[in-house]
Structure formats: C-alpha cells, structure tokens
Write an enzyme that holds these catalytic residues in place. Structure first.
Site, PDB file in Angstrom:
ATOM      1  N   ASP B 299       0.838  -1.197   0.000  1.00 36.05           N
ATOM      2  CA  ASP B 299       0.000   0.000   0.000  1.00 36.05           C
ATOM      3  C   ASP B 299       0.873   1.247   0.000  1.00 36.05           C
ATOM      4  O   ASP B 299       1.154   1.786   1.051  1.00 36.05           O
ATOM      5  CB  ASP B 299      -0.925  -0.043   1.220  1.00 36.05           C
ATOM      6  CG  ASP B 299      -1.951   1.077   1.239  1.00 36.05           C
ATOM      7  OD1 ASP B 299      -2.125   1.764   0.223  1.00 36.05           O
ATOM      8  OD2 ASP B 299      -2.582   1.268   2.297  1.00 36.05           O
ATOM      9  N   GLU B 333      -2.754   9.913  -1.050  1.00 39.45           N
ATOM     10  CA  GLU B 333      -3.994   9.142  -1.043  1.00 39.45           C
ATOM     11  C   GLU B 333      -4.475   8.979   0.384  1.00 39.45           C
ATOM     12  O   GLU B 333      -5.657   9.083   0.680  1.00 39.45           O
ATOM     13  CB  GLU B 333      -3.758   7.766  -1.686  1.00 39.45           C
ATOM     14  CG  GLU B 333      -5.037   6.967  -1.985  1.00 39.45           C
ATOM     15  CD  GLU B 333      -5.490   6.059  -0.859  1.00 39.45           C
ATOM     16  OE1 GLU B 333      -6.599   5.516  -0.972  1.00 39.45           O
ATOM     17  OE2 GLU B 333      -4.770   5.884   0.149  1.00 39.45           O
ATOM     18  N   HIS B 432      -1.422  -1.013   6.561  1.00 42.43           N
ATOM     19  CA  HIS B 432      -1.233   0.093   7.517  1.00 42.43           C
ATOM     20  C   HIS B 432      -0.473  -0.320   8.774  1.00 42.43           C
ATOM     21  O   HIS B 432      -0.612   0.318   9.819  1.00 42.43           O
ATOM     22  CB  HIS B 432      -2.586   0.704   7.927  1.00 42.43           C
ATOM     23  CG  HIS B 432      -3.309   1.385   6.798  1.00 42.43           C
ATOM     24  ND1 HIS B 432      -4.439   2.140   6.994  1.00 42.43           N
ATOM     25  CD2 HIS B 432      -3.067   1.445   5.464  1.00 42.43           C
ATOM     26  CE1 HIS B 432      -4.867   2.625   5.830  1.00 42.43           C
ATOM     27  NE2 HIS B 432      -4.047   2.212   4.879  1.00 42.43           N
TER      28      HIS B 432
END
Lengths: 465, 465
Positions: B299, B333, B432
């Site tokens: 990510d 983002e 995350h």
C-alpha cells in the site's frame, strides 16, 4: 402456419437465447443452498483447518515409512475420533522406507580461490549414497536428458549437472514444473547409461535462493544406480558461471542416504455415512506422507487438513447427505502411491462405488476455481448450479479436470475427479524444501479451501453425478 | 410460410443460442494479440516490477509531506527518466503534514497484577496528541458509533474502546474492512461529542497479533478533537477480557503526534505518448505516499511499481498505441486525495481527455480478475475479446467496477474506471502496519499484475472504450 405462430417461435427462440446466456440465476436445491451458506458462516468464523494442519506438521517431517509418518497416522486417526467421524479406521499399506542419513555435502573440489566452497545440496528421494569418503569428479553442465544422450563418451566419469530452469515465461507454475521435472526424475539413469558417476540437478523453483528442493527420482532397471542430489538455484547459478570461466570444475559429493527396505504403514479413513446410499462414496483426501526437509505443510498437510475440516464442517452444520462423504488420508504419495493403490483395491473388495475422488494436493493457497472432471458434464453442471454461492468464496471458474497420484486408481475405476484449484504462483517456492512449514500457510486461505471442498462434497453427495 | 422456412428459423435460433453461449473464441485485433503474448514473455522472464517496488520502499515510510515521500518522488521520476518515458514531470501538490512523533504508549494504569502492562498501540493518522504526561481514564468498551451515542453520559471522562472486529464470516476482506472502518474514521468525534477524553480502536485485521494498524481518522468540525490510537487485536482481546472481569480498568495514553501544517509535495507523471490521439489518455497509477509503520510495500509501492512496469513493458516490446498510456504516481492518497484532485484539475486545464483511469491500490497480490467499469459495456467488451490470452495470467473474470481515491475526480469527469483485481485475503494482515514491507510482496505475483495492467492499457489505448 400463421404469422402469429412464427412470431411465437421467434419470441421463444429469443427467450431461450436470453435464458441460456444470462448469468445463471440461483439453481440447485434450496436445502443445499442453505447448507452452503451455513458452511461458509461456520467455517470462516474460525480457522480450524489450520489447527489440524499444525497438529499434522507437529508430527515432524513425514517421510514414507518413518516414525513421524506413523505418528501422523495416529494424530489424524485421533482427530477423526474427536470429531465424531464414522467408521474411523486405519488401513495397512506396505511401503518403502528411504532415509536421508546425516551427511549431504557438495564442495567445489578445486575452486579458483583455492578454498573449499560448499554448495547447498540435498539427496533426491530414492538416491543411493556415495562412498563414505565421497566421490570427486569433474562436472559437466547439460540442459536435458537428450543432451546427455548426445554427449555420449564426454559424460563418462563425470558428475552431470542438469541446469535447465523452470521456464519463468510459463504463467502456470505446475506446467513449468512438469516441463523441467524430467531432469530430477530420469536424469540419474540417463547420465548413468553414459557412464556418469553422479548427478546434480538444479532445484525446481522460480526463486533464486539457497534452499535445495528434493523430490523422487526413478532408476531405470537397466542402468547403474548413481547418487543424485538437488542443488539450490543460487548455487546452480554459481556453478554454471564457474563452468563458463574455468577449464575444469570438480565437485566432491558425499551422501549417506539409503534404502531401508519395506515397512507397514497406513492410510487413515473416516466418514460421514450416507443416509440413503452409504456405499456410494464422495471421497475428499490428501496425503499424509511428506518430504523431510520441511514438515510438508503445503505438501500435503494442507490437503489432509482441508479434507478433515470439510467433513467436520458438514457434521457441524448437521448435514447428512444421501451418499457417504469420506475423508481418506493416503500414505506414500511421494514415493509412488502405494497407499492409493491399496485403498482402491480394498474399496473394490468391499464393493464400494466411488462416485467422486477429490484429492487436495496443490498446496493450502487461496482458492481460485474448481476442477470437476469426468467424461460427461453431469457433475460439473450440478456444481455450477451453486456458482453464485461459491463465487464469493473465490470460485471464479468451474472447468473439467482434477485428479492426483493417490486417486488415480479410483478414477481409472470410474470415479469423477474433482479438486479445488488454488493460486499456484508461490507453490514451488516452498515445494519439497525446508520452507514448506506451517508458517508458510495462510490460515484463512486454507479455511476457504476447506469450506469450498465441503460445499463441493455436499452437492455431489446429495445430488449425485 | 413453408415448413422449411420454419425449420430454417428454428435452426437459426439454435445456432444463435449455440454461438452466444459457447466459450468466446479468440477475438480482437491480431496485432494486439501478438503484443499481449509479447508482454507476457517479456514480463515474466524477470521480476522488474519488484525491483521498482524495492527502490520505492527503500525511500522509507512515505507519510504525506515527509522527507521520505519527497525522496520517493525523486526516485520514481528518475526511474521514469531511466526507462525513457515521455513528458516526464512532477506536478506540485499542496498537502498536509502530520507526524507521529516519538512517543505512542498505552499502559494499563491499575492492572490486577499491580504491575504496568503495556498495550501495543499506534496513533491514528491525523490524531492530536495527549498532554506530555499522558492522560489516564477508565475504559469503556463499545461495538459501534451508535452504541456510543446511546450511552450518553456514561461515556463522559472515559476512554472509549471500539472493539467490533472485522467480520470473519464475510468472505471478501474489503467488505469486512468497509463494515468496520467507521470506528477508526469517525469513532473519535462520536466519542468526543459524548465527553470522552480519548479513543482506542481495535486494529482492522483478521489476524490476532501484536501489530497495531494505523489509518486516517476524520474529526467532525463540531466536536472536540480528542486523541485516538489503534490497539493491536491481541491487546484488544486482552483488554476486553479484563473489562469483563474487573469493575474498572484504566489506561494511561501518551501520544505526541501532531499536525505540522501544509507543505508542497508532488505527483509524478510520465507516459508513452499516443501515436494518433495523444490527448486521449489511458491512465495507470498508484499512490506514492504511505503509512509510516512499515514502508508501504503493498500500500501502495506495489501499485506504483505495477504502473511503472506496465509502461516500461509496452516500451520494451516496441508498442506505440494510438492513445497515450500514462503512469501517474499520486501523492496523498492516505490523507484524503489532494494529489488526485490536483491532477484532475490540471488535466482539465490542459484539455486532456481521460478515457480510462486504472488505479492499482489493492496490494501486490496474485491477480484473479479484472474490473472494467463505466455505464456502457464497450470497454469491457473490448477487453473480453482477449480473455483467452488473459486467462492463463490469472484473469478468471471481467466484471464492472474499478476506481480508487486518486482517480475518483477523473471518473466523475467521465473516465472509465478499471483495475486488476487481486487476491485480497492476506491484504489486511499487513495493511497500515509494520508488516507492510517489501518482503511481504511476492515478486512473481506482482509481475503478473503488471503484465495484465500493460495488456489492459494496450487494448484500451489501441481500441478505445
């Protein structure tokens, strides 16, 4: 015929087209649909298949005929008893017992640096050992069995180094593996026929690392039996680079692997007996034996765990399909499938009819589709009626196929092969190597596989093929 | 009308049914088919996308506005230059800059054992800090924002502990995440409105471990801003068990995270300019910024790497599609998409028409299908004509869908969303968290994604939508 009739025929044809081409709506029986929903909710709420896998891999590396394999027979029989499976039993199988021994070493005998450089190797399954002091010979690199045959005399007295990698450009890893495995399976005898003294075979993996990957070799009856070892891809690259630079590169190889004759082992069998046709069987299975460098987690504790969990989930939701759903954990897939043959023979004696044989032996990875084989499309059509329920679990296609070493005799006898197809991209990273351990399996991916297997078994045991 | 005519109509109808229902044969242009074959051979022969990912993650954790994010802008601009992309440039974006600080600690203030027990926590993105000495308050466990609202006064002066797990029974992890993320995004303000002093939020993952998972929160303008931290699932379970046993459980929370105002960062843009319609653009992109506990590998270095590799592969095979294929690596983002909005505004000013916007932001996992959205099915039909070539790469379905935070403004402006759909089962294991690092990405799975993205872009840039 009136124009109205023609219009009616045309409208009917268009409706047929529309019906046949639209995304298939929910089909199949409502009872089975409810069961599949229930299997999903019950299975995904926890990750029990992984707990079974951990118990199996905790028995250790389960080489056919080993004490660890015997321990795994006992562990899984016990799991079946705990879960309340029916007709739980072990079924004796006479198997071979090859042992790796304590020494597997390869060293560049006269490296340019003058110091000994070890190569990461492991004996191939079934290999004979070297003399205790090892054997030293110059290495010759080849790409294929044909090349060895064409080299003739040039091979004599040498160690033949098979170094054709799995072709990375082939998207499907099993296809790339299949196209490279002849070096490992038949390389020793092909080299021995030309007078080679040993073989080194590049490990069958896409990764470049220092883990050697073992696997079975097959000695031809007509050729001398020479020692055979797999060499890690990293060391294969090193050796190959050296051979391009040096006039002669020699390797000293020491292996003390050996055959220890035949012993009695077992398949493990337990079931949910069918309510109406108990002797018609939908088999879900995997193989209990494994290679010994890791603990055979993906290959194939995962398949055994999925089979155990599939039957356990059917019991959890209170299902009792018309036909029997049977879990069979086979012994000795890796050394040739004696367990599978023994099982098929005993099924024949018992007059049982195996409708479906679903072996899980592609690793515990995330499901991507289903393979349901058989000459006729009946079983596939029955399963496809539940596509809308299977799709969210990862089943994006249902194609002909399935099968496996252990269930091949049943399929020859008429059983329809079936399998949950999984993502195979990482499979050969770990396959037959020290990396094939429980921590390489994703608990939720394995559970998804088990839930789909339970659904597949339920559909076919309830509705037939 | 003769019976022969009726028979002819019926035969025609049946033929139509058969044609419409058979597996679609090879369609599409031969030139594009050759290109796709070429992309596959060229891409899979190595794993260059992963090399790009490693260069991006080597810049470090790329929190929006950070020095590492700026370094990643420079690294990727340089990669585009090295690869010979055209019209390479960076595009300034004004972004926020929140910093985690050095201290994030939570300790059970009065544990039953009498000794301090630390909880594994991390500040949520955007959170205010606590006083330097920390704040101590009794904990109250809730399952939802609604429950907090209904509790009213009972929440006052307390730390609200949101502990509703992602629902494991939901097969699709993004759906399970979406159904639980309101606690993280809106939990702080919902609790603050009732007088709470801080919130702890259960980490959004299926796994039980000690890694806290961060992510953005959103403060409502009308509510006090209170500190918010994620707590690992393992510690969430511990805290919950304790709350069932003890009358009161207090926690001391210390966070020194803070907002450091606005700074100028950038999107990175480069392309393969179209041969006939250069101002019609097929965008492939990802986001350069990341969370800061790991190095944002899945990510979304993976998405950036796939976009870079897709354009690089088209160059490698000498393709020059009619329309422009542009790689855009968006900034910011994670904190709300300022980069995406800035890009869309500048595209509008330049009079560019974005036909397709394909953002890759679902992790670098194995591809399983394609989503090609849009109100009309044109683009989807064009891509489906190549299904037989895409299937071996892992594309088992082509469904409507696609989209992402960064490309949302383009899609509002008429671009067709598209995306390579990947196996999402392991995504929230790392998402995350400190686990989102390069070693969690499988190089070949990522390369497959890049090859498919290149094929998708080529088809649509050549044939339109």
């Amino acid at each position: 015929m009136s124009r109205r009739t023609v219009r009616t025929i045309c409208a009917l044809a268009l409706a047929l087209i529309a019906a046949a081409c639209s995304r298939p709506g929910p089909g199949g029986s409502g009872e089975v649909r409810a069961a599949i929903e229930n299997l999903r909710e019950t299975g995904l709420a926890r990750e029990r298949a992984y707990a079974f896998l951990e118990r199996i891999t905790s028995a250790g590396p389960r080489l056919t005929g080993s004490a660890q394999a015997a321990a795994a027979v006992e562990v899984t029989r016990q799991i079946m008893e705990e879960l309340g499976f029916e007709r739980v039993h072990t079924e004796p199988v006479e198997v071979g017992h090859w042992v790796r021994g304590d020494v597997e070493r390869a060293v560049l005998a006269a490296p340019p640096s003058g110091t000994a450089v070890p190569l990461a190797v492991c004996a191939l399954g079934g290999s004979v050992g070297t003399p205790a002091a090892g054997l030293t010979a110059p290495v010759i690199e080849v790409r294929s069995l044909d090349e060895v045959a064409s080299l003739g005399e040039a091979v004599k007295g040498r160690i033949v180094f098979y170094n054709r990698p799995m072709d990375r450009r082939t998207p499907e890893p099993f296809a790339a593996y299949g196209a490279a495995a002849d070096q490992r399976v038949g390389g020793a005898s092909a080299a021995a026929r030309q007078g080679a003294v040993a073989v080194l075979v590049r490990s069958l993996t896409f990764r470049t690392d220092r883990y050697p990957h073992t696997g079975m070799l097959r000695y031809d009856p007509g050729a001398p039996r020479i020692p055979a070892a797999a060499v890690s891809t990293s060391d294969a690259d090193l050796l190959s680079a050296l051979l391009k630079k040096e006039q002669e590169v020699s390797v000293t190889l020491r292996l003390d692997c050996r055959d220890e004759g035949r012993v009695v082992s077992a398949n493990v069998v337990g079931e949910l007996t069918g309510s109406e046709r108990p002797d018609e069987i939908v088999l879900v299975g995997g193989h209990l034996d494994s290679w010994d460098l890791g603990t055979g987690a993906h290959d194939d504790a995962a398949g055994c765990a999925a089979a155990l969990e599939a039957v356990a989930l059917l019991k959890d939701i209170g299902a009792r399909p018309r036909r029997t759903v049977r879990a069979v954990l086979f012994m000795d897939e890796e050394f040739g499938g004696t367990g599978g043959r023994a099982y098929a023979a005993s099924a024949l004696r018992a007059g049982e009819r195996h409708l479906v044989a679903a072996e899980s032996d592609r690793g515990g990875f995330v499901p991507v589709g289903l393979a349901v084989g058989g000459r006729e499309a009946g079983a596939r059509t029955r399963v496809a009626a539940y596509a809308d329920l299977l799709r969210p679990l990862g089943v994006s296609f249902i194609v002909p196929g399935g099968g496996g070493v252990d269930v091949a005799p049943l399929i020859q006898g008429g059983a329809v092969p079936a399998a949950v197809m999984v993502n195979a991209q990482p499979y050969f990273d770990v396959h037959h190597s020290a990396l094939d351990v429980a921590s390489s399996v994703h608990p939720r991916e394995l559970e998804l596989q088990a839930v789909i297997l339970a659904a597949l078994a339920h559909i076919l045991a309830q509705e037939g093929i």
